[in-house]
Design a protein around this motif. Structure first.
Motif, PDB file in Angstrom:
ATOM      1  N   GLN A 500      39.339  48.953  32.319  1.00 22.27           N
ATOM      2  CA  GLN A 500      40.305  48.421  31.350  1.00 22.27           C
ATOM      3  C   GLN A 500      39.962  46.965  31.070  1.00 22.27           C
ATOM      4  OE1 GLN A 500      43.086  50.212  29.878  1.00 22.27           O
ATOM      5  NE2 GLN A 500      41.581  51.692  30.624  1.00 22.27           N
ATOM      6  N   LEU A 501      40.440  46.475  29.925  1.00 19.41           N
ATOM      7  CA  LEU A 501      40.232  45.054  29.621  1.00 19.41           C
ATOM      8  C   LEU A 501      40.887  44.222  30.713  1.00 19.41           C
ATOM      9  CD1 LEU A 501      40.957  45.144  25.800  1.00 19.41           C
ATOM     10  CD2 LEU A 501      38.747  44.897  26.911  1.00 19.41           C
ATOM     11  N   SER A 502      40.161  43.243  31.207  1.00 22.71           N
ATOM     12  CA  SER A 502      40.650  42.508  32.365  1.00 22.71           C
ATOM     13  C   SER A 502      41.521  41.332  31.948  1.00 22.71           C
ATOM     14  CB  SER A 502      39.470  41.993  33.179  1.00 22.71           C
ATOM     15  OG  SER A 502      38.788  41.017  32.419  1.00 22.71           O
ATOM     16  N   LYS A 503      42.114  40.714  32.977  1.00 20.63           N
ATOM     17  CA  LYS A 503      42.940  39.544  32.741  1.00 20.63           C
ATOM     18  C   LYS A 503      42.111  38.434  32.093  1.00 20.63           C
ATOM     19  CE  LYS A 503      45.714  38.281  36.208  1.00 20.63           C
ATOM     20  NZ  LYS A 503      46.106  37.523  37.428  1.00 20.63           N
ATOM     21  N   GLN A 504      40.843  38.327  32.504  1.00 16.17           N
ATOM     22  CA  GLN A 504      39.950  37.319  31.920  1.00 16.17           C
ATOM     23  C   GLN A 504      39.853  37.520  30.409  1.00 16.17           C
ATOM     24  OE1 GLN A 504      39.266  38.777  34.744  1.00 16.17           O
ATOM     25  NE2 GLN A 504      39.190  37.030  36.127  1.00 16.17           N
TER      26      GLN A 504
ATOM     27  N   TYR B 489      56.137  36.826  33.381  1.00 21.46           N
ATOM     28  CA  TYR B 489      55.071  37.810  33.523  1.00 21.46           C
ATOM     29  C   TYR B 489      54.155  37.356  34.656  1.00 21.46           C
ATOM     30  CZ  TYR B 489      56.374  39.680  28.949  1.00 21.46           C
ATOM     31  OH  TYR B 489      57.042  40.243  27.897  1.00 21.46           O
ATOM     32  N   ARG B 490      54.440  37.817  35.853  1.00 17.88           N
ATOM     33  CA  ARG B 490      53.589  37.447  36.990  1.00 17.88           C
ATOM     34  C   ARG B 490      53.314  38.684  37.816  1.00 17.88           C
ATOM     35  NH1 ARG B 490      52.981  31.956  38.093  1.00 17.88           N
ATOM     36  NH2 ARG B 490      54.261  30.615  36.769  1.00 17.88           N
ATOM     37  N   ASP B 491      52.213  38.637  38.560  1.00 17.80           N
ATOM     38  CA  ASP B 491      51.852  39.787  39.389  1.00 17.80           C
ATOM     39  C   ASP B 491      52.854  39.925  40.534  1.00 17.80           C
ATOM     40  OD1 ASP B 491      49.688  40.767  37.999  1.00 17.80           O
ATOM     41  OD2 ASP B 491      48.300  39.353  38.900  1.00 17.80           O
ATOM     42  N   SER B 495      50.530  42.684  44.988  1.00 18.59           N
ATOM     43  CA  SER B 495      49.199  42.678  44.358  1.00 18.59           C
ATOM     44  C   SER B 495      48.310  41.657  45.066  1.00 18.59           C
ATOM     45  CB  SER B 495      49.344  42.331  42.873  1.00 18.59           C
ATOM     46  OG  SER B 495      48.613  41.197  42.548  1.00 18.59           O
ATOM     47  N   PRO B 496      46.972  41.822  44.975  1.00 17.92           N
ATOM     48  CA  PRO B 496      46.086  40.841  45.639  1.00 17.92           C
ATOM     49  C   PRO B 496      46.268  39.427  45.106  1.00 17.92           C
ATOM     50  CG  PRO B 496      44.836  42.378  44.249  1.00 17.92           C
ATOM     51  CD  PRO B 496      46.213  42.920  44.350  1.00 17.92           C
ATOM     52  N   GLU B 497      46.676  39.319  43.839  1.00 17.16           N
ATOM     53  CA  GLU B 497      46.875  37.970  43.272  1.00 17.16           C
ATOM     54  C   GLU B 497      48.365  37.719  43.081  1.00 17.16           C
ATOM     55  OE1 GLU B 497      44.461  38.543  39.768  1.00 17.16           O
ATOM     56  OE2 GLU B 497      42.977  37.156  40.558  1.00 17.16           O
ATOM     57  N   SER B 502      50.189  37.346  35.133  1.00 15.91           N
ATOM     58  CA  SER B 502      49.629  38.687  35.079  1.00 15.91           C
ATOM     59  C   SER B 502      48.866  38.927  33.790  1.00 15.91           C
ATOM     60  CB  SER B 502      50.748  39.710  35.196  1.00 15.91           C
ATOM     61  OG  SER B 502      51.561  39.619  34.054  1.00 15.91           O
ATOM     62  N   LYS B 503      48.208  40.076  33.739  1.00 17.22           N
ATOM     63  CA  LYS B 503      47.481  40.467  32.529  1.00 17.22           C
ATOM     64  C   LYS B 503      48.444  40.538  31.337  1.00 17.22           C
ATOM     65  CE  LYS B 503      44.462  43.918  32.969  1.00 17.22           C
ATOM     66  NZ  LYS B 503      43.974  45.321  32.928  1.00 17.22           N
ATOM     67  N   GLN B 504      49.661  41.021  31.590  1.00 19.51           N
ATOM     68  CA  GLN B 504      50.666  41.096  30.531  1.00 19.51           C
ATOM     69  C   GLN B 504      50.914  39.719  29.929  1.00 19.51           C
ATOM     70  OE1 GLN B 504      50.999  42.757  33.342  1.00 19.51           O
ATOM     71  NE2 GLN B 504      50.982  44.848  32.570  1.00 19.51           N
ATOM     72  N   TYR B 505      51.007  38.724  30.823  1.00 22.59           N
ATOM     73  CA  TYR B 505      51.251  37.370  30.340  1.00 22.59           C
ATOM     74  C   TYR B 505      50.194  36.960  29.323  1.00 22.59           C
ATOM     75  CZ  TYR B 505      51.465  32.310  30.217  1.00 22.59           C
ATOM     76  OH  TYR B 505      51.537  31.014  29.789  1.00 22.59           O
TER      77      TYR B 505
END
Lengths: 619, 619
Positions: A500-504, B489-491, B495-497, B502-505
Motif C-alpha cells: 500500500q502507499l506508505s506514510k512517506q 490522526y495519530r497511530d 503500533s510500532p510508531e 498516522s498515514k491518515q493524517y
C-alpha cells in the motif's frame, strides 16, 4: 536604407531603426518589431541566469549525494524488472549517467530561477506596456479610436473545439505510447512527434479560421482577434501537450512490479526512464525548441515561399506564352510589376504566433529546462533579421495599417505568464525531485544529510509476489533472489499493509502540494508587486504629456477669447464650451451663450495678452 | 429637500437621489454614497443566498451522520482529559449541541457559497467600475486631470509598522490565551477583545497619520493615500487578527494527551472547544460584526459627536458670558452661525474605512459564517441613512471637493477580494471538517457512507502513558480505564510508531492542500472570467460616447474650415491641426501651414456645406 540598416545579419548588435520601419510599413508592423525587440532584449538577462544555473549544476554535480549514491556500485541495489516476463532485474548503478545529467537541470538553483522567471515575465509585460506608451506617444497614436466592441458572450461553438482539443490530447499520448512501448527515451519518437506537431500546426490554423467564419463576427478586427485566439488555443495545445504529458502524466499510473497497469490489455502504461521524468522533459524541450525553430525558420519561412515563388513564376511564364501578343507584356517591367512577383503579405499573425509559442516554452517549462531562454535568444537574434529581410525583400510591401497596441496578443502573453506560475510550481514539486529530497533531509534523515536518500526512495518487492507468468523468464541474476527494489513510496512486503502507499508517500505528497501553494502565491504576489512598482507610464513621458496638455489648453483658451463673438452661428461656438468646461454638453446652450459672448468681447483682440501667456509657458 | 428625500429612515426602500447629493456636497462625497449604494444593493443577493445556506444547514442537520454519531450515547466514546491533572475524562456525547450547531455553518452548501462569494466580489468590483464610468460621464468628470504622481518606492518606514503589526499579532493571542485558560468558549473574552480592538482602532488611525507625516509626501492627495493605506493595514490587522488566530492557529500546536505543549512553562497552548474551531470563528465573527457595528454606529458616530457638541456649546456660553458686551452677540444668529455650531467635517476616510473593514469580514470569512452578508446588509441600510443624516444635519457643510474615482479604496477592495480567495480556501480545507469527511467517505469508509466517521477521527491513548503527575487527579470514571480517545490522526499505542502522526493524517493533509490549490485556481479563473465578460464601460454609454465624439469632431472640423485663414498668428491655427491629425505635434508646423491654409481658403465661407454635414450627422 532599411535593407542596409536593418535587414542584415551584420546589424545584429544594433538597435532597430524603429521610426524608419514605422514610416515604411505602418504602425502595426512597427509595433511587432518593437515588441520583438523588447522581448529579445529582455531575454538576455534571463539567458545569462539560465546559463549560470546550468553551470552551477555542472560544478556541483560531483558533490551531490543522491547522484553519487546512485552511481555507487558498492550499494548494490538490485532493481525489479521494468516489465512483465521479458524484462530482467537490473542494477541501479547502470543508470548513473542519466542521474548525473538529471541533476544538471534539477538542483536548488532551478527553484530560484523559476521564481526569477515569474518575475521576469511580469517585468517584461510591464516594460512592454511602458515602451508601447512611449511609442504611442512619439507616433501619436493616443488619440486613435477604439473601434472594436468587445463581444461579451462566448462563441457558440466552444464545445466543438473543446472536442478537437481533447482529441489532440488523447491522440498524442496514444501515438507516443505506441511508439515507445519500451521504456527508454527514444529521441526518434520525439522527432516524429515534432513532425506531426508541425504538420498539425498548419492544419489548425485553417481550422481556426474556418470556425470563426461560421461565427460571422462584426468587424474585421473582431474577426482577427477570434481567429487568433482559437488558433492560439489549438496550436498551443499541439505544441505543449506532449511536454505536459511527459511532465505530469507519464509514469504516474504505471502501477508497481507484480501489478503493472495495462491499457487495452496489450499496452503497458509507459513509465519514464529510471532517471526520472525531468530529464525526458529536458530532452523533449531541447529537441522541440531547436527543431521547431530550425525547421520552421528554414522550411516554412524560407523554402516554401521560395518554392511558391518558383511555381508562380513558372505559371506566369506559361500564361505569358499563351497570350504572347498582349500589349502590356512588351513594356519594360516596372517596380510594381517586380513587386507583384513577390509573395503577398499574409498578416502578422504567423510571426506573432511563433513568438508567443516560443514565449510559452520559455516561461512555462523554465523550471525543467533553464536553457530555454538561451535557445530562444539565439533564435530571436536571427529571427528579427530574417523577418526583416522577408518584409523588405521577399513579400510585397504591405498596406500601412495603423494600430494602437498589439491587441489580443498582449492578453495571450499575460495569460501565459499567469499559467506559467502554476506550471512551474507543479514541475518543481511533482516532476523534479526537489521536494522528496527536502522532505527526506528535514523529516526522515537521521543525520540531517542526504545520505541514505536513494535507499529511502526505493520500495521493497518480494519476488514470490509476482503473479504467475509475470516473473522474469530468463535472468542473469540469481534465481533465488528474494527481494528486489523499485522506485516508489510503498509499504514493504512484511508490513501488515503490504504494497500500500506508505506514510512517506502521503507526507511527500502533502509537502509537494504545500510547495505548490507557497510557490504560486509567492510568485503571484511578487508579480503583482512588480506590476505595481513599475508605473505603466514612464515618468518622463508623463511629465511631457502634462506639459503638452497644459500648453494645448492654454492655446485653445486664448484662441477662444479671440474668436468667441466673431462667429456667425451659435452651435459652433458652444461646441467649444462643451469641450473645455466641466458641464454636460448642450446643457447651457441657449441661456449662457449671450452673456458669455459679451463678456468675451471685452477682452477680444487682446492677442498680446495671449501671446505673452503662451511665451511664458514655453519657457 | 435632501433631508426629506434621503436622510430619513422612511426613504430606505428608495434609490438615493445621487444628483442632488452631488450638487450639494460635491463629487467626492457623491461617489462615496454611490459606492455605498452599489455595495448595499449587491449585498442583497449575497444575503439571500447566505440565509439559504444557513437554512439548508438547519433542515439537513438531522440527516447528518457525523453529528448524529457524536450525539449517540450508545457509541460511548470516553475522551481523554483536556488538560493535565485537573481535568477529567469526558463523554463525547456531552458536546452534542455544539456539534449540531457547528454543522449549521459547516456543510456542503458552504463550499459552494464560498466560491459564489469570490465571484460576487469580482462582480461587485466590475459593477462598481461600470457605475463609476456612468457617473463620471453624467457628472462630466472624464476630462479631469490626474494630478498625482504615484510614488514608485516603498515608504522608508515599512519596517517600523511591520514591527508594530507583529506586536499586535503576538499581543492579541497572548491576551486571549490568558483570558481563557479553560477550553470553553467564553464570549466575554471575545467581547473584551472587541473593546480592545475598538480602542486600538482609534489609536492606530493617529499612528498612521503620524508615520505618514514623517515621510513628507508631495501633494495632499498623495498624503491622503498614504495615510489611508497605513491606517488600513493597521486597522485591518487589528480587526482580523483574532479571527485569523482562531481560524488557523488556535489548537494546531496544542500537542496530545500525555504530551501537551506549554508556553512559558505555565500556560498550555489553548485548544478549540471539542466542537471544532469553526464554531468559535462563527461566534467571534457574529459578536464582532454585530458589536462593532452597534458600538461604532451608536457610540462613535452618534454619542461622541453629540457630547463634543454639548461641550462646545458649553464652552461658548462660558466665553459668551465673559465678553457679554461684544457687539456681534446682539445680532440675530444667522444661518452660518448656526452651521458653525455643527461638527467640523473630518473627511470621508473613517466612513470608507468602516465599510472596507466590513467588506473584509463579508468576503474573507464567508466560508465560516455565511450570515455575514446579512449582518452587513442590515447594518448598511441603517448606515446610509445615518451617514446621510450626519452629513445633512450634524456637521458643517463640507467644501465640495471634486473627485474622479474612489482612488486608493478601489485598490484596497481589489486586494481584499484576492486575499479572500486564499482565506476561504484555507478556512474550508483547514478549519471546517469538509475535507476529512470527504477523504473518509471516498478513501477509508468501507461502505462508502459517513458511518464510522467519528470513530475514524479519534485516536487512541493508553492511560498508562500519562507522564507522572499528569493523569487526572480526581475522576468520576473507572480508575481502571485503559484506553481513552482524543481528536487527532495519530497511530494507536499498539503500533510500532505509537502516537506518531498516522498515514491518515498525511493523506488528509494532502487532500486539504490539494483542495486549496483547486479552490484558489478555480476561484481566480472564474473571477478573471467575470472581469473579462463584464466590460468596464456599459455598451449604452460606449455608444453614446462615440456619438458625442463624432459630433464634436464634426463641429470642430466645420468650425476650422470657417476660421482657418481669418486668424492672425499661425501658432494658434496649427495648434488645431496638431490635435486632429495623427501626426506628432509641431512637426509640420511651418511647412504645411501655408499650403493647407490656401486649400482651406477655397472652401472658406461655405458654411452651408458644414451645416449640411452637421445636420446629416445629427439625424
Amino acid at each position: 536604407m532599411l535593407h542596409e540598416e536593418w535587414a542584415n545579419y551584420g546589424a545584429c548588435y544594433k538597435y532597430q531603426p524603429m521610426d524608419l520601419i514605422r514610416k515604411y510599413f505602418g504602425e502595426k508592423i512597427g509595433l511587432y518589431f518593437a515588441w520583438l525587440g523588447v522581448y529579445t532584449q529582455l531575454l538576455i538577462p534571463a539567458s545569462a541566469l539560465g546559463v549560470a544555473v546550468f553551470l552551477y549544476g555542472c560544478l556541483t554535480v560531483d558533490t551531490n549525494v543522491p547522484s553519487q549514491e546512485m552511481c555507487d556500485e558498492r550499494l548494490n541495489f538490485t532493481m525489479c524488472p521494468l516489465c512483465d516476463r521479458v524484462c530482467d532485474y537490473w542494477q541501479l548503478s547502470s543508470i548513473c549517467s542519466t542521474a548525473r545529467t538529471s541533476y544538471l537541470f534539477d538542483n536548488h538553483a532551478t527553484v530560484g530561477f523559476a521564481i526569477f522567471m515569474s518575475l521576469w515575465a511580469a517585468v517584461f509585460l510591464e516594460h512592454w506596456k511602458r515602451r508601447q506608451r512611449c511609442l504611442q506617444h512619439s507616433w501619436d497614436l493616443t488619440g486613435m479610436e477604439d473601434d472594436e466592441v468587445r463581444k461579451s458572450t462566448f462563441p457558440h461553438n466552444v464545445i466543438l473545439y473543446r472536442i478537437i482539443v481533447f482529441a489532440v490530447m488523447s491522440m498524442n499520448p496514444d501515438h507516443e505510447a505506441k511508439a515507445n512501448v519500451r521504456v527508454t527515451v527514444t529521441t526518434t519518437a520525439v522527432i516524429i512527434n515534432l513532425l506531426v506537431v508541425l504538420v498539425l500546426d498548419e492544419i489548425y490554423g485553417a481550422i481556426a479560421a474556418w470556425i470563426t467564419e461560421l461565427e460571422i463576427p462584426k468587424t474585421e478586427s473582431t474577426f482577427e482577434e477570434h481567429v487568433i485566439l482559437k488558433a492560439f488555443l489549438l496550436k498551443s495545445m499541439n505544441a505543449f501537450a506532449p511536454v505536459f504529458y511527459v511532465a505530469f502524466f507519464k509514469g504516474r499510473f504505471a502501477g508497481r512490479p507484480g501489478d503493472y497497469v495495462y491499457v487495452f490489455k496489450d499496452f503497458r502504461m509507459e513509465e519514464c526512464s529510471p532517471g526520472g521524468c525531468l530529464i525526458e522533459v529536458c530532452i523533449q524541450l531541447g529537441i522541440i525548441m531547436l527543431g521547431k525553430q530550425l525547421i520552421q525558420n528554414n522550411v516554412f519561412e524560407i523554402a516554401i515561399p521560395k518554392l511558391k515563388k518558383m511555381y508562380r513564376t513558372y505559371k506566369e511564364e506559361k500564361d505569358g506564352s499563351a497570350d504572347e501578343e498582349d500589349k502590356d507584356s512588351k513594356r519594360e517591367p516596372q517596380r510594381w510589376d517586380l513587386d507583384y512577383d513577390l509573395e503577398p503579405y499574409e498578416g502578422l499573425s504567423p510571426e506573432y504566433m511563433e513568438m508567443v509559442i516560443q514565449y510559452g516554452f520559455v516561461t512555462l517549462f523554465v523550471a525543467s529546462f533553464p536553457l530555454a531562454p538561451v535557445f530562444a535568444l539565439l533564435n530571436n537574434v536571427i529571427e528579427i533579421r530574417l523577418d526583416a529581410a522577408k518584409f523588405v525583400t521577399e513579400i510585397r510591401r504591405p498596406d500601412a495599417v495603423s494600430a494602437k497596441e498589439i491587441g489580443i496578443w498582449y492578453n495571450i502573453l499575460s495569460g501565459i505568464s499567469k499559467f506559467a506560475v502554476i506550471t512551474n510550481a507543479f514541475v518543481i514539486s511533482f516532476t523534479s525531485e526537489f521536494i522528496p529530497r527536502m522532505v527526506y533531509q528535514y523529516l526522515y534523515s537521521e543525520t540531517g544529510t542526504m545520505h541514505g536518500y536513494t535507499n529511502h526512495t526505493l520500495a521493497y518487492f518480494n519476488t514470490r509476489n509476482f503473479k504467475p507468468g509475470t516473473a522474469p523468464h530468463d535472468t542473469d541474476f540469481d534465481r533465488q533472489l528474494r527481494i528486489c527494489r523499485y522506485k516508489d513510496y510503498r509499504d514493504p512486503p512484511w508490513s501488515p499493509e503490504a504494497y500500500q502507499l506508505s506514510k512517506q508517500y502521503w507526507s511527500v505528497l502533502a509537502a509537494r502540494l504545500a510547495f505548490v501553494i507557497f510557490f504560486q502565491n509567492l510568485a503571484m504576489f511578487l508579480s503583482m508587486l512588480v506590476a505595481w512598482l513599475i508605473p505603466d507610464v514612464p515618468r518622463s513621458l508623463k511629465e511631457q504629456l502634462k506639459r503638452e496638455k497644459a500648453l494645448m489648453m492654454d492655446l485653445l483658451l486664448t484662441e477662444e477669447a479671440d474668436k468667441q463673438c466673431t462667429q456667425s452661428h451659435p452651435l459652433t461656438t458652444t461646441n467649444n464650451d462643451m469641450k473645455w468646461n466641466n458641464t454636460p454638453p448642450f446643457q447651457h446652450l441657449a441661456s449662457d451663450h449671450h452673456s458669455q459672448c459679451q463678456a468675451t468681447h471685452a477682452i477680444n483682440n487682446s492677442s498680446l495678452t495671449s501671446q505673452w501667456r503662451l511665451n511664458k509657458h514655453l519657457q
